[in-house]
Motif scaffolding. Structure first.
Motif, short mmCIF file in Angstrom:
data_model
loop_
_atom_site.label_atom_id
_atom_site.label_comp_id
_atom_site.label_asym_id
_atom_site.label_seq_id
_atom_site.Cartn_x
_atom_site.Cartn_y
_atom_site.Cartn_z
N UNK A 13 0.85 -1.19 0.00
CA UNK A 13 0.00 0.00 0.00
C UNK A 13 0.89 1.24 0.00
N UNK A 14 0.66 2.10 -0.98
CA UNK A 14 1.33 3.39 -1.06
C UNK A 14 0.27 4.46 -0.88
N UNK A 15 0.42 5.28 0.13
CA UNK A 15 -0.61 6.28 0.45
C UNK A 15 -0.03 7.69 0.41
N UNK A 16 -0.54 8.50 -0.53
CA UNK A 16 -0.21 9.92 -0.56
C UNK A 16 1.28 10.23 -0.66
N UNK A 17 1.98 9.48 -1.49
CA UNK A 17 3.43 9.68 -1.57
C UNK A 17 3.79 10.95 -2.33
N UNK A 18 4.71 11.69 -1.75
CA UNK A 18 5.31 12.84 -2.42
C UNK A 18 6.83 12.70 -2.33
N UNK A 19 7.50 12.99 -3.44
CA UNK A 19 8.95 12.93 -3.46
C UNK A 19 9.48 13.95 -4.45
N UNK A 20 10.41 14.80 -3.99
CA UNK A 20 11.02 15.81 -4.84
C UNK A 20 12.54 15.67 -4.80
N UNK A 32 3.69 12.91 -6.78
CA UNK A 32 2.82 14.00 -6.37
C UNK A 32 1.50 13.44 -5.84
N UNK A 33 1.46 13.16 -4.52
CA UNK A 33 0.26 12.62 -3.88
C UNK A 33 -0.17 11.31 -4.53
N UNK A 34 0.78 10.41 -4.72
CA UNK A 34 0.53 9.13 -5.40
C UNK A 34 0.06 8.07 -4.41
N UNK A 35 -1.00 7.36 -4.78
CA UNK A 35 -1.50 6.24 -3.98
C UNK A 35 -1.73 5.03 -4.88
N UNK A 36 -1.40 3.86 -4.36
CA UNK A 36 -1.54 2.62 -5.12
C UNK A 36 -1.62 1.46 -4.16
N UNK A 37 -2.52 0.51 -4.44
CA UNK A 37 -2.62 -0.72 -3.66
C UNK A 37 -2.40 -1.91 -4.57
N UNK A 38 -1.54 -2.82 -4.13
CA UNK A 38 -1.23 -4.04 -4.87
C UNK A 38 -1.62 -5.22 -4.00
N UNK A 39 -2.36 -6.18 -4.61
CA UNK A 39 -2.82 -7.34 -3.85
C UNK A 39 -2.05 -8.60 -4.24
N UNK A 66 12.91 6.70 0.50
CA UNK A 66 11.82 7.08 1.39
C UNK A 66 11.11 8.31 0.85
N UNK A 67 9.79 8.38 1.01
CA UNK A 67 9.05 9.56 0.53
C UNK A 67 9.26 10.77 1.43
N UNK A 68 9.07 11.95 0.85
CA UNK A 68 9.05 13.17 1.67
C UNK A 68 7.79 13.21 2.52
N UNK A 69 6.70 12.72 1.95
CA UNK A 69 5.42 12.62 2.67
C UNK A 69 4.74 11.33 2.25
N UNK A 70 3.83 10.83 3.10
CA UNK A 70 3.05 9.65 2.77
C UNK A 70 3.56 8.40 3.48
N UNK A 71 2.86 7.30 3.23
CA UNK A 71 3.15 6.04 3.91
C UNK A 71 3.35 4.91 2.91
#
Length: 236
Positions: A13-20, A32-39, A66-71
């Motif tokens: 699970x990628x939640x709200x990832x930001x990376x610059x 830019x606020x990327x979210x993705x779920x893989x099952x 590691x992202x600047x923001x997100x989980x």
């Protein structure tokens, strides 16, 4: 090809990832606020133009960056809460990596290259390592080339060694960056057939970036990324 259970527990699970990144004087917003779920059991292609964020996303999924923001959650574990050592252990136990340039060490033979990730496993006996290597090489059809050096192999054989190395740890998820980019059309078909077979028979979950139209036609999910955002991630 394995059909993922849409109701099953998420694997990644990628939640709200930001990376610059800084590129000279310019701030590059890779995610830019990327979210993705893989099952579990998905065979997924990540598609996007150069600079869209594919490699950065794979680095996040692979716990390399590691992202600047997100989980980032792997099997429900928030990796940001782990120490560097715990994150490395999780990466070694749960993830396998395939690179377009193969990344094989020329001074080691095929078996030794495949064994490398297992050398990080504390408490694993030489016998168990040998059995794991032999099985991984059999799975990719290279059991007879265990003592061969990479320079004596074709491009397709080297990629199969790379796949065996990714599988030898029995990972939950295999990440691949353009795994067929340096291969001819016939070899590409064989490598794709192999990955689909491993997905179906061993339940290995794959996430890979690609520009290969033939490969896109054979996956059970295509995720499109543009300007660091997922623009389409539906399961057909």
């Amino acid at each position: 090809m394995r059909t993922p259970d849409p109701a099953g527990a998420p694997l990644l699970e990628l939640h709200g990832l930001r990376k610059s990144y800084k590129l000279g004087e310019v701030d590059v917003h890779a995610l830019n606020d990327l979210s993705l779920t893989l099952r579990v059991g998905e065979f997924t292609a990540l598609v996007g133009a150069s600079g869209s964020g594919k490699s950065t996303l794979l680095n996040m999924a692979g716990l390399i960056d590691e992202p600047d923001e997100g989980e980032v959650l792997l099997e429900g574990v928030n990796v940001a809460r782990l120490s560097d050592d715990a994150r490395s252990l999780l990466r070694n136990e749960k993830l396998g990596f395939i690179f377009q340039s193969f990344n094989l060490l020329p001074v080691l033979d095929v078996g030794e290259n495949v064994e490398l990730p297992l050398l990080l496993r504390k408490g694993m006996s030489p016998l168990e390592r040998r059995d794991r290597v032999d099985q991984a090489l059999e799975d990719v059809g290279l059991g007879s080339l265990k003592k061969q050096v990479p320079d004596k192999l074709s491009g397709g054989q080297r990629q199969r060694v790379a796949i065996a190395r990714a599988l030898v740890t029995h990972p939950a998820l295999v990440l691949a960056d353009e795994p067929t980019a340096n291969l001819d059309s016939e070899t590409t078909h064989r490598i794709v057939d192999l990955m689909i077979d491993l997905n179906a028979k061993r339940g290995v979950t794959f996430l890979f970036s690609t520009h290969d139209e033939k490969l896109m036609q054979r996956v059970n999910r295509i995720v499109h990324i543009r300007d660091g955002k997922i623009v389409n991630g539906k399961v057909p």
